[in-house]
Each structure stands twice: as structure tokens, then as C-alpha cells.
Enzyme design. Sequence first.
Site, PDB file in Angstrom:
ATOM      1  N   ILE A   1       7.735   7.007  16.967  1.00  0.00           N
ATOM      2  CA  ILE A   1       7.567   7.604  15.601  1.00  0.00           C
ATOM      3  C   ILE A   1       6.057   8.577  15.729  1.00  0.00           C
ATOM      4  CG2 ILE A   1       6.989   7.450  13.225  1.00  0.00           C
ATOM      5  CD1 ILE A   1       9.669   6.585  14.133  1.00  0.00           C
TER       6      ILE A   1
ATOM      7  N   ARG B   1      -8.480  -0.419   4.198  1.00  0.00           N
ATOM      8  CA  ARG B   1      -7.550   0.426   3.885  1.00  0.00           C
ATOM      9  C   ARG B   1      -6.281  -0.243   3.385  1.00  0.00           C
ATOM     10  NH1 ARG B   1      -7.133   6.352   6.751  1.00  0.00           N
ATOM     11  NH2 ARG B   1      -5.786   6.473   4.978  1.00  0.00           N
TER      12      ARG B   1
ATOM     13  N   ASP C   1       4.599   0.649  11.917  1.00  0.00           N
ATOM     14  CA  ASP C   1       3.459   0.088  11.524  1.00  0.00           C
ATOM     15  C   ASP C   1       2.899  -1.537  11.788  1.00  0.00           C
ATOM     16  OD1 ASP C   1       3.558   1.743   8.133  1.00  0.00           O
ATOM     17  OD2 ASP C   1       3.175   2.672  10.285  1.00  0.00           O
TER      18      ASP C   1
ATOM     19  N   LYS D   1       0.780  -1.253  -0.009  1.00  0.00           N
ATOM     20  CA  LYS D   1       0.018  -0.049   0.169  1.00  0.00           C
ATOM     21  C   LYS D   1       0.918   1.219   0.116  1.00  0.00           C
ATOM     22  CE  LYS D   1      -1.682   1.783   4.103  1.00  0.00           C
ATOM     23  NZ  LYS D   1      -1.356   3.275   4.189  1.00  0.00           N
ATOM     24  N   ASN D   2       1.858   1.293   0.942  1.00  0.00           N
ATOM     25  CA  ASN D   2       2.570   2.483   0.942  1.00  0.00           C
ATOM     26  C   ASN D   2       3.664   2.754   0.059  1.00  0.00           C
ATOM     27  OD1 ASN D   2       1.243   3.046   3.270  1.00  0.00           O
ATOM     28  ND2 ASN D   2       2.783   2.416   4.590  1.00  0.00           N
TER      29      ASN D   2
ATOM     30  N   ARG E   1      -4.411  10.960   4.076  1.00  0.00           N
ATOM     31  CA  ARG E   1      -3.310  11.988   4.259  1.00  0.00           C
ATOM     32  C   ARG E   1      -2.450  11.748   3.287  1.00  0.00           C
ATOM     33  NH1 ARG E   1      -0.210  12.039   6.917  1.00  0.00           N
ATOM     34  NH2 ARG E   1       0.209  14.468   7.343  1.00  0.00           N
TER      35      ARG E   1
ATOM     36  N   ARG F   1       0.325  14.699  12.544  1.00  0.00           N
ATOM     37  CA  ARG F   1       0.978  14.370  11.271  1.00  0.00           C
ATOM     38  C   ARG F   1       1.130  15.855  10.377  1.00  0.00           C
ATOM     39  NH1 ARG F   1      -0.969   9.039   9.844  1.00  0.00           N
ATOM     40  NH2 ARG F   1       0.652   9.053   8.411  1.00  0.00           N
ATOM     41  N   PRO F   2       1.975  16.700  10.924  1.00  0.00           N
ATOM     42  CA  PRO F   2       2.251  18.044  10.135  1.00  0.00           C
ATOM     43  C   PRO F   2       2.735  17.901   8.689  1.00  0.00           C
ATOM     44  CG  PRO F   2       3.723  17.540  11.989  1.00  0.00           C
ATOM     45  CD  PRO F   2       2.539  16.653  12.052  1.00  0.00           C
TER      46      PRO F   2
ATOM     47  N   LEU G   1       8.051  19.321   7.012  1.00  0.00           N
ATOM     48  CA  LEU G   1       9.370  18.925   6.410  1.00  0.00           C
ATOM     49  C   LEU G   1       9.167  19.062   4.971  1.00  0.00           C
ATOM     50  CD1 LEU G   1      10.080  18.279   9.098  1.00  0.00           C
ATOM     51  CD2 LEU G   1      11.285  16.164   8.256  1.00  0.00           C
TER      52      LEU G   1
ATOM     53  N   CYS H   1      -4.508  12.688  11.978  1.00  0.00           N
ATOM     54  CA  CYS H   1      -5.503  11.488  11.783  1.00  0.00           C
ATOM     55  C   CYS H   1      -5.384  10.821  13.302  1.00  0.00           C
ATOM     56  CB  CYS H   1      -5.027  10.505  10.805  1.00  0.00           C
ATOM     57  SG  CYS H   1      -3.526  10.036  11.478  1.00  0.00           S
TER      58      CYS H   1
HETATM   59  C1  EPZ Z   1       4.523   6.933   6.005  1.00  0.00           C
HETATM   60  O1  EPZ Z   1       3.748   8.019   6.860  1.00  0.00           O
HETATM   61  C2  EPZ Z   1       3.354   5.716   5.999  1.00  0.00           C
HETATM   62  N1  EPZ Z   1       2.365   5.978   5.113  1.00  0.00           N
HETATM   63  C3  EPZ Z   1       2.915   5.370   7.245  1.00  0.00           C
HETATM   64  O2  EPZ Z   1       1.807   4.187   7.139  1.00  0.00           O
HETATM   65  C4  EPZ Z   1       4.256   5.285   8.261  1.00  0.00           C
HETATM   66  O3  EPZ Z   1       3.613   4.798   9.592  1.00  0.00           O
HETATM   67  C5  EPZ Z   1       5.083   6.215   8.319  1.00  0.00           C
HETATM   68  O4  EPZ Z   1       5.342   6.449   7.081  1.00  0.00           O
HETATM   69  C6  EPZ Z   1       6.283   6.024   9.349  1.00  0.00           C
HETATM   70  O5  EPZ Z   1       6.844   4.858   8.515  1.00  0.00           O
HETATM   71  C7  EPZ Z   1       2.552   6.290   3.873  1.00  0.00           C
HETATM   72  O6  EPZ Z   1       3.569   5.836   3.414  1.00  0.00           O
HETATM   73  C8  EPZ Z   1       1.248   6.658   2.853  1.00  0.00           C
HETATM   74  P1  EPZ Z   1       6.594  10.320   8.446  1.00  0.00           P
HETATM   75  P2  EPZ Z   1       4.446   9.573   6.816  1.00  0.00           P
HETATM   76  O7  EPZ Z   1       6.518  11.687   7.452  1.00  0.00           O
HETATM   77  O8  EPZ Z   1       5.197   9.609   5.658  1.00  0.00           O
HETATM   78  C9  EPZ Z   1       6.419  13.741  11.580  1.00  0.00           C
HETATM   79  C10 EPZ Z   1       0.297   2.924   7.699  1.00  0.00           C
HETATM   80  O9  EPZ Z   1      -0.324   2.518   8.631  1.00  0.00           O
HETATM   81  N2  EPZ Z   1       6.418  14.547  10.540  1.00  0.00           N
HETATM   82  O10 EPZ Z   1       7.659   9.235   8.013  1.00  0.00           O
HETATM   83  O11 EPZ Z   1       3.216  10.353   6.806  1.00  0.00           O
HETATM   84  C11 EPZ Z   1       5.163  12.789  11.619  1.00  0.00           C
HETATM   85  O12 EPZ Z   1       3.966  13.295  12.266  1.00  0.00           O
HETATM   86  C12 EPZ Z   1       0.933   4.355   7.595  1.00  0.00           C
HETATM   87  O13 EPZ Z   1       0.414   2.270   6.560  1.00  0.00           O
HETATM   88  C13 EPZ Z   1       6.469  15.740  10.725  1.00  0.00           C
HETATM   89  O14 EPZ Z   1       6.858  16.454  12.100  1.00  0.00           O
HETATM   90  O15 EPZ Z   1       5.266   9.508   8.038  1.00  0.00           O
HETATM   91  C14 EPZ Z   1       5.611  11.608  12.492  1.00  0.00           C
HETATM   92  O16 EPZ Z   1       5.496  11.757  13.925  1.00  0.00           O
HETATM   93  C15 EPZ Z   1       0.568   5.133   9.119  1.00  0.00           C
HETATM   94  N3  EPZ Z   1       6.706  16.854   9.800  1.00  0.00           N
HETATM   95  C16 EPZ Z   1       6.977  11.314  11.903  1.00  0.00           C
HETATM   96  O17 EPZ Z   1       7.497  12.707  11.412  1.00  0.00           O
HETATM   97  C17 EPZ Z   1       6.685  16.370   8.376  1.00  0.00           C
HETATM   98  O18 EPZ Z   1       6.567  17.355   7.310  1.00  0.00           O
HETATM   99  C18 EPZ Z   1       7.230  10.514  10.650  1.00  0.00           C
HETATM  100  O19 EPZ Z   1       6.224  10.640   9.555  1.00  0.00           O
HETATM  101  C19 EPZ Z   1       6.351  15.002   8.209  1.00  0.00           C
HETATM  102  C20 EPZ Z   1       6.675  14.068   9.382  1.00  0.00           C
END
Ligand code: EPZ
Length: 421
Positions: A332, A402, A310, A23-24, A95, A124-125, A128, A119
Site C-alpha cells: 500500500i 495520534r 496499519d 480514529k480513522n 493529512r 500520499r498524493p 484520485l 508524510c
Molecule cells: C487511510 O489513509 C488511513 N487514514 C490510513 O491510516 C491507512 O493506512 C490507509 O487508509 C490505507 O488503509 C485515515 O483513514 C485517516 P488510501 P488514506 O487513500 O485514505 C495512494 C493510520 O496509520 N493514493 O487508501 O490516505 C496512497 O498514496 C493511517 O491510521 C494515491 O495514489 O489511504 C496509498 O499508496 C496511515 N492517490 C494508497 O493509494 C490518491 O488520490 C492507499 O491510500 C489517494 C491515495
Amino acid sequence: MKEKIFIEGRKKLSGAIPISGAKNSCLTLMPASLLSESALTLNNVPNLTDVETMNTLLRSLGCVVHYQKADKTLNLKTSDECLFLADYDIVKKMRASILVLGPLLARHGQAMVALPGGCAIGARPINLHLMALEALGARFSIENGYVKGKVGSRLKGCKIEFPFQSVGATANTIMAAVLAKGTTELLNVAREPEIIDLCKCLKAMGCKIEGEGKSRIIIQGVDNLKTTRHSVVMDRIELGTFIIAGAITNSDIKLTGGNTALLENFISKVSEVGIEIHQTKDYLQVKRENSSSIKCTNILTEPFPGFPTDLQAQMMALLSIADGVSKIEEQIFENRFMHVPELIRMGANIEISGREAIISGVDRLKGAPVKATDLRASVSLVLAGLVAEGQTEIDKVHHIDRGYEDIIGKLTSCGAVIRRY
Ligand code: EPZ
């Protein structure tokens, strides 16, 4: 929509479960089709509601999308129409919609994407994402819940260092940089297999990328991309989920298409607690060491190659029946323990303090009515229901659609008593 899952627990599983495409990975590969008018064909695309949502979003952006469920092929072809509005009604459902921002800026020099909002698992800001795209030359304003981006002439390559690894920000930035003018150097990027899969597909499209899977990626911008066919990588989170299903039911099952290479940290943890994993060319075999009990352990979720967040909820279901006290630290996301109160309803003994959960293993879980709150929490309750005494009824299970293709069919085919109604 059938919103409940019913499980009769304590059935051993046997046989084989096929592992679907990730999915991801799909959710970053699909927006890559926006980068050019060349057609993108993706194979091994799972039939998931998140994929459907991304299809709807891409259609609203002028992309012709056709999914053939039978052979799991997705054909994507973006027109030359300059459509760049990602509407809130679609974005609020998922998202990952924010992943169209980079490609739209790269292709059209402008984008208007609804802010995805938080969510269940966290705020989830996207700071970055915006920081990196601004470095490449985009200018943003936030208006009426939308992030509006504009690029003066063309994105321009530069050096960008991320303060911490973000999968989405890494994907968005790569998809913007591949059409930027000149060279982009990205430091402290996410190293997830899904990022490697995205880069593999982009390189097949004609992009010039080096270093994916490591902390530093170098990209040389190109002017146009070519028609490509790409097969989506196997879903390591689904694989990990079914490894736990085999372990928690004390079964011996085969997971076809499973590959331990994408889950080394997780595999070492499940081996540590007493699960035998045998990798063959075509499948991965899971069984408990001579039906021994599950040992306790400590888990720290980290960016890849650490233990995947995950798989945290699924591992907690297993550790809730381990011998002894285990600790899980969720580093995370700030709110990813919503499965805990539901597991406690089933007899688990878990205490939370901040981002730490202490799990004191119990002999038996007992079936109970519980409710799903998010994707991985819902599958953690399915795993607990498979081992619990008696009947478990899980409500609000639309979350599970999902990210898990036909999970009822896959488990039923191995002997689980589980149905949707
Ligand atoms: C991806 O989400 C995955 N989703 C998530 O899977 C997964 O849990 C996550 O990566 C971590 O591995 C998809 O790939 C569609 P991050 P993503 O940006 O990209 C913070 C599932 O269950 N952050 O690596 O949103 C964020 O809040 C889903 O399949 C900022 O602060 O994750 C989090 O605490 C859930 N600012 C941490 O970083 C930003 O601009 C990691 O988030 C971006 C992120």
C-alpha cells in the site's frame, strides 16, 4: 510534552483492555458535520491528538465543536457562515484534513484546502480525490500550495470508477455525492469498516446510500440533512495492536469491545502463527497456544478485506521472534518500513529489498534506545519493548498520541512496566 516512553521488558500481561472508537472512522465522520447546519453528535470518540487537530480545523471552518472527554461525546454544529479555507498551519499536522474538501464543495460550492503534502510513510498524493470530485462537477486549480475548488452551480451525480481502492478518496467522494443532484455510481471503492461506518452515519442523517462495504456504491443526492447521533465503530487497528501485545508477551488477556468480524484476514494470520483467539459477546480473549513458540508466515498488505497495512509494523515485531523466516510485502505505501532499523537495534534480523522485508526470527530481542518515526512504527517499538530483555527507551513518541488513547494506562493496568517521561 513528555517525549519518551520507558519499558522494562518480559513482563506477562493479565486482565482486560478496553478498545476505543476508531480514529480513522472519526476522521471521516467529523467532516460530515460540514454538510449541513443540522447538529451531529458522535459517541465513543477517542481522546486523540488527531481528533483534536480535526476539531481545530472544523472550528476554523465555522463549526462549533465541543468534546466531552468524560463520556467521549463530540458535539458538532456548523453555522451557515460560508467559511471554506482549510489553512496550511492546521492541514500540515494531519493529512486527513483533505477530507473536508468534498463536504465543503457539496455545501458551499467552493473550497480552498492546503495540499496535505506527504508524510513519513509516503508521498500520499490526492489525484484520485480530485479526479472523482471533478467528475461530479468541481473545477480545481493549485495555487501557492493550496487546492482551490469551485462548483458552477451544484455537484451533479455521475458514474465514477476508481483505478484502485483509496479510503480517503472514497470517503471524500461519498460526502460530496450525498448532496449532488441525481444519482452517483461509484465503482472499485474502498470497503474498509470505516467507510461502512461513515455511510451508516450519513444514512442516519437522511442520505440515500446503498452498497457500502462492497465494491459498488449507489448514492441518490438529497437536499438537506437532519440532526443525528452516531456511535463510532470500534478501532480494529487498536484491537489488532493489543492482540499482538498479548501474543508477544505470551499472556492471556481480554480485549473488551473487541470484535473479530472487522479483522478476519488479520485474525487468520495470527491464528496461523499460533495465537488462540476466543470471541465472546463482550470481549475477545487472546492467548498463545499452550505457550508454544510463534510460527513464521508470509504477509501481503492489501486493501480491506486483505491484511491491513496499519497492522504491518505490529505484526513484524511479533514475527521478529518467530521460529523461522517470514516475509512481509508492503503493497500500500512506498515507505512503511521505518520501524525496521529500530527493531534491528533491538536485535531483530530483518532485511529489506524494495517493498519486501525478510524477517529471520531470533530467540530474544534486547532493550535499546530507539526512536519513533510514525504512528504505527512507534507502537511496533512498544510491542518489541514489551518482550525485549532489559530496558527500552523510545524517543519522539508524540506520534503515538495520534492514534492510541491512553496506551500507557491500558498496558500498565495489565501489568506492563511502561511509563512516559
Ligand atoms: C487511510 O489513509 C488511513 N487514514 C490510513 O491510516 C491507512 O493506512 C490507509 O487508509 C490505507 O488503509 C485515515 O483513514 C485517516 P488510501 P488514506 O487513500 O485514505 C495512494 C493510520 O496509520 N493514493 O487508501 O490516505 C496512497 O498514496 C493511517 O491510521 C494515491 O495514489 O489511504 C496509498 O499508496 C496511515 N492517490 C494508497 O493509494 C490518491 O488520490 C492507499 O491510500 C489517494 C491515495
